[in-house]
Motif scaffolding. Structure first.
Motif, PDB file in Angstrom:
ATOM      1  N   MET A   1       0.843  -1.196   0.000  1.00  0.00           N
ATOM      2  CA  MET A   1       0.000   0.000   0.000  1.00  0.00           C
ATOM      3  C   MET A   1       0.881   1.249   0.000  1.00  0.00           C
ATOM      4  SD  MET A   1      -2.777   1.296   2.857  1.00  0.00           S
ATOM      5  CE  MET A   1      -3.815  -0.164   2.648  1.00  0.00           C
ATOM      6  N   LYS A   2       0.545   2.195  -0.855  1.00  0.00           N
ATOM      7  CA  LYS A   2       1.312   3.430  -0.916  1.00  0.00           C
ATOM      8  C   LYS A   2       1.121   4.230   0.373  1.00  0.00           C
ATOM      9  CE  LYS A   2       1.295   3.979  -5.935  1.00  0.00           C
ATOM     10  NZ  LYS A   2       0.951   4.868  -7.072  1.00  0.00           N
ATOM     11  N   GLN A   3       2.159   5.008   0.685  1.00  0.00           N
ATOM     12  CA  GLN A   3       2.099   5.784   1.924  1.00  0.00           C
ATOM     13  C   GLN A   3       0.945   6.776   1.918  1.00  0.00           C
ATOM     14  OE1 GLN A   3       5.807   7.441   3.386  1.00  0.00           O
ATOM     15  NE2 GLN A   3       4.753   9.191   4.297  1.00  0.00           N
ATOM     16  N   SER A   4       0.708   7.432   0.792  1.00  0.00           N
ATOM     17  CA  SER A   4      -0.364   8.430   0.725  1.00  0.00           C
ATOM     18  C   SER A   4      -1.727   7.798   1.007  1.00  0.00           C
ATOM     19  CB  SER A   4      -0.371   9.102  -0.648  1.00  0.00           C
ATOM     20  OG  SER A   4      -0.550   8.132  -1.680  1.00  0.00           O
ATOM     21  N   LEU A   5      -1.961   6.600   0.458  1.00  0.00           N
ATOM     22  CA  LEU A   5      -3.219   5.904   0.705  1.00  0.00           C
ATOM     23  C   LEU A   5      -3.332   5.486   2.168  1.00  0.00           C
ATOM     24  CD1 LEU A   5      -5.835   4.714  -0.403  1.00  0.00           C
ATOM     25  CD2 LEU A   5      -4.557   2.655  -1.048  1.00  0.00           C
ATOM     26  N   PHE A   6      -2.221   5.029   2.720  1.00  0.00           N
ATOM     27  CA  PHE A   6      -2.170   4.618   4.126  1.00  0.00           C
ATOM     28  C   PHE A   6      -2.497   5.805   5.039  1.00  0.00           C
ATOM     29  CE2 PHE A   6       0.309   3.825   8.067  1.00  0.00           C
ATOM     30  CZ  PHE A   6      -0.245   2.609   8.448  1.00  0.00           C
ATOM     31  N   GLU A   7      -1.934   6.954   4.724  1.00  0.00           N
ATOM     32  CA  GLU A   7      -2.179   8.151   5.521  1.00  0.00           C
ATOM     33  C   GLU A   7      -3.631   8.602   5.404  1.00  0.00           C
ATOM     34  OE1 GLU A   7       1.741  10.798   5.960  1.00  0.00           O
ATOM     35  OE2 GLU A   7       1.194  10.458   3.861  1.00  0.00           O
ATOM     36  N   ASN A   8      -4.150   8.613   4.182  1.00  0.00           N
ATOM     37  CA  ASN A   8      -5.534   9.047   3.984  1.00  0.00           C
ATOM     38  C   ASN A   8      -6.524   8.141   4.725  1.00  0.00           C
ATOM     39  OD1 ASN A   8      -4.776  11.191   2.349  1.00  0.00           O
ATOM     40  ND2 ASN A   8      -4.928   9.991   0.454  1.00  0.00           N
ATOM     41  N   ARG A   9      -6.215   6.847   4.766  1.00  0.00           N
ATOM     42  CA  ARG A   9      -7.123   5.892   5.385  1.00  0.00           C
ATOM     43  C   ARG A   9      -7.155   6.028   6.906  1.00  0.00           C
ATOM     44  NH1 ARG A   9      -6.864  -0.277   3.492  1.00  0.00           N
ATOM     45  NH2 ARG A   9      -7.684   0.802   1.631  1.00  0.00           N
ATOM     46  N   HIS A  10      -6.015   6.394   7.513  1.00  0.00           N
ATOM     47  CA  HIS A  10      -5.926   6.353   8.968  1.00  0.00           C
ATOM     48  C   HIS A  10      -5.726   7.718   9.621  1.00  0.00           C
ATOM     49  CE1 HIS A  10      -5.849   1.992   8.819  1.00  0.00           C
ATOM     50  NE2 HIS A  10      -4.815   2.015   7.982  1.00  0.00           N
ATOM     51  N   GLN A  11      -5.693   8.784   8.858  1.00  0.00           N
ATOM     52  CA  GLN A  11      -5.408  10.092   9.437  1.00  0.00           C
ATOM     53  C   GLN A  11      -6.428  10.503  10.490  1.00  0.00           C
ATOM     54  OE1 GLN A  11      -2.546  12.003   8.606  1.00  0.00           O
ATOM     55  NE2 GLN A  11      -3.221  12.917  10.553  1.00  0.00           N
ATOM     56  N   ASN A  12      -7.704  10.225  10.246  1.00  0.00           N
ATOM     57  CA  ASN A  12      -8.738  10.578  11.225  1.00  0.00           C
ATOM     58  C   ASN A  12      -8.550   9.842  12.551  1.00  0.00           C
ATOM     59  OD1 ASN A  12      -9.996  12.329   9.438  1.00  0.00           O
ATOM     60  ND2 ASN A  12     -11.444  10.788   8.685  1.00  0.00           N
ATOM     61  N   GLU A  13      -8.110   8.589  12.467  1.00  0.00           N
ATOM     62  CA  GLU A  13      -7.860   7.824  13.687  1.00  0.00           C
ATOM     63  C   GLU A  13      -6.696   8.423  14.469  1.00  0.00           C
ATOM     64  OE1 GLU A  13      -7.410   3.626  12.797  1.00  0.00           O
ATOM     65  OE2 GLU A  13      -8.712   3.844  11.037  1.00  0.00           O
ATOM     66  N   TRP A  14      -5.661   8.838  13.741  1.00  0.00           N
ATOM     67  CA  TRP A  14      -4.502   9.426  14.415  1.00  0.00           C
ATOM     68  C   TRP A  14      -4.865  10.751  15.065  1.00  0.00           C
ATOM     69  CZ3 TRP A  14      -1.108   8.592   9.436  1.00  0.00           C
ATOM     70  CH2 TRP A  14      -0.927   7.214   9.246  1.00  0.00           C
ATOM     71  N   ASP A  15      -5.655  11.550  14.368  1.00  0.00           N
ATOM     72  CA  ASP A  15      -6.064  12.842  14.925  1.00  0.00           C
ATOM     73  C   ASP A  15      -6.904  12.642  16.188  1.00  0.00           C
ATOM     74  OD1 ASP A  15      -4.764  14.114  12.854  1.00  0.00           O
ATOM     75  OD2 ASP A  15      -6.592  14.416  11.652  1.00  0.00           O
ATOM     76  N   SER A  16      -7.797  11.656  16.149  1.00  0.00           N
ATOM     77  CA  SER A  16      -8.635  11.380  17.307  1.00  0.00           C
ATOM     78  C   SER A  16      -7.800  10.910  18.493  1.00  0.00           C
ATOM     79  CB  SER A  16      -9.680  10.322  16.948  1.00  0.00           C
ATOM     80  OG  SER A  16     -10.453   9.963  18.079  1.00  0.00           O
ATOM     81  N   PHE A  17      -6.800  10.071  18.218  1.00  0.00           N
ATOM     82  CA  PHE A  17      -5.939   9.572  19.288  1.00  0.00           C
ATOM     83  C   PHE A  17      -5.094  10.703  19.861  1.00  0.00           C
ATOM     84  CE2 PHE A  17      -2.125   7.317  20.881  1.00  0.00           C
ATOM     85  CZ  PHE A  17      -2.747   6.491  21.814  1.00  0.00           C
ATOM     86  N   ALA A  18      -4.624  11.589  18.993  1.00  0.00           N
ATOM     87  CA  ALA A  18      -3.835  12.737  19.459  1.00  0.00           C
ATOM     88  C   ALA A  18      -4.673  13.630  20.380  1.00  0.00           C
ATOM     89  CB  ALA A  18      -3.312  13.529  18.267  1.00  0.00           C
ATOM     90  N   GLN A  19      -5.958  13.780  20.064  1.00  0.00           N
ATOM     91  CA  GLN A  19      -6.839  14.583  20.905  1.00  0.00           C
ATOM     92  C   GLN A  19      -7.048  13.921  22.271  1.00  0.00           C
ATOM     93  OE1 GLN A  19     -10.450  15.191  18.680  1.00  0.00           O
ATOM     94  NE2 GLN A  19      -9.461  16.448  17.092  1.00  0.00           N
ATOM     95  N   GLN A  20      -7.158  12.599  22.266  1.00  0.00           N
ATOM     96  CA  GLN A  20      -7.278  11.882  23.535  1.00  0.00           C
ATOM     97  C   GLN A  20      -6.027  12.087  24.387  1.00  0.00           C
ATOM     98  OE1 GLN A  20      -8.919   7.816  23.735  1.00  0.00           O
ATOM     99  NE2 GLN A  20      -9.219   7.945  21.529  1.00  0.00           N
TER     100      GLN A  20
END
Length: 326
Positions: A1-20
């Motif tokens: 999987m390309k990095q850009s696709l990987f980032e697009n797929r999981h960016q919302n999860e990372w942002d939510s975890f960062a907020q926690q």
């Protein structure tokens, strides 16, 4: 999987975890908001491992690694709060819970202490009643245990002080067994708890009335007055927890019986946790204080009165100033 696709797929999860993480680090996190923190933390660790295995950019790996390290610190920091939660429960949560369940507590106390007092009086007035509940051999054994000439009061046979730890373990197992039986039998629509509250009250009352009538009142009452504050109260509270389970099955209201029982059990189990604490204290007092003949009966009465006042004060007053969730 390309990095850009990987980032697009999981960016919302990372942002939510960062907020926690930000909320936890600032001490502003709500329990409900962070209930999935452990699962989210494991997910971040998995994403980090994937990024490293696939050779993604160092910028992304550093970002995930930083979040994983912060998550690790928060995860283990909050796990260490179990001790603090226990302290809050003991000094505030448990007595507040007892007061909030006052209907079941009062009902169980009336059944247990009422039957105890009534049977004690009847046995004192009508001596033959003792043999309707207790066999002659058991009555004789009880008389030997509380004989004023016994070297250690309240023991089966003559035991030295070196056996105190063994008796401590025995009292714990015996008392917790009685309390759990009284609690768990509440699942029989409350009838089991009702039976054991009355049965234990009648048995204890019969023994108390008989020993008082034959002139062993000083040894018996000076023995039980201390640990009885915790032990007898614990039995009544275990019965209250069982009655709560039974009532949830009998009168679930608009809830389904399974859901009503689940909600009742969450409170009932907390009550039983406090019961176990009371029984541990009672077992310690019974093994190391109640049975000794070093202290005079008058001293034991004073200590016993203080312990009863402590228990009643704790259950009625403790935790009133704190309204933080437990």
């Amino acid at each position: 999987m390309k990095q850009s696709l990987f980032e697009n797929r999981h960016q919302n999860e990372w942002d939510s975890f960062a907020q926690q993480l930000d909320a936890l680090e600032k001490g502003k996190a709500q329990a409900e908001a962070c209930k999935d923190f452990a699962a989210d933390y494991r997910q971040i660790c998995q994403h980090l491992a994937l990024a490293q295995a696939r050779g993604y950019s160092s910028h992304l790996i550093d970002q995930l690694q930083q979040m994983a390290m912060r998550g690790h610190q928060q995860f283990y920091r909050h796990r260490s709060h179990i001790g603090a939660q226990l302290v809050r429960f003991v000094f505030g949560g448990f007595p507040r819970l007892v007061r909030s369940e006052w209907r079941f507590v009062c009902s169980a106390s009336l059944l247990f202490f009422g039957s105890l007092a009534l049977m004690g009086l009847l046995t004192y007035l009508f001596p033959e009643l003792i043999y309707g509940l207790v066999s002659p051999d058991q009555v004789s054994e009880m008389e030997r245990m509380y004989d004023p000439d016994a070297r250690r009061i309240g023991r089966f046979g003559e035991r030295g002080s070196g056996d105190d730890w063994m008796m401590f373990g025995f009292y714990i197992m015996n008392n917790i067994g009685i309390a759990f039986q009284t609690f768990a039998s509440g699942l029989l629509l409350g009838l089991g708890s009702l039976f054991f509250l009355l049965f234990n009250g009648l048995m204890i009352g019969a023994v108390a009335g008989h020993l008082t009538r034959i002139g062993y009142s000083e040894t018996f009452w000076s023995f039980v007055v201390g640990h009885g504050a915790f032990e007898l109260t614990a039995i009544a509270l275990a019965g209250a927890a069982g009655l709560k389970l039974g009532w949830a099955l009998l009168a679930p209201g608009r809830l389904r019986r399974g859901e009503a029982l689940r909600q009742a059990a969450s409170k009932a189990v907390q009550l039983v946790a406090g019961v176990i604490l009371f029984l541990l204290i009672a077992a310690f007092i019974e093994a190391f204080w109640s049975s000794t003949t070093v202290a005079t009966p008058q001293v034991k009465y004073i200590v016993g009165a203080c312990l009863w006042a402590l228990v009643l004060g704790y259950l009625t007053l403790a935790g009133r100033r704190s309204h933080a969730p437990d």
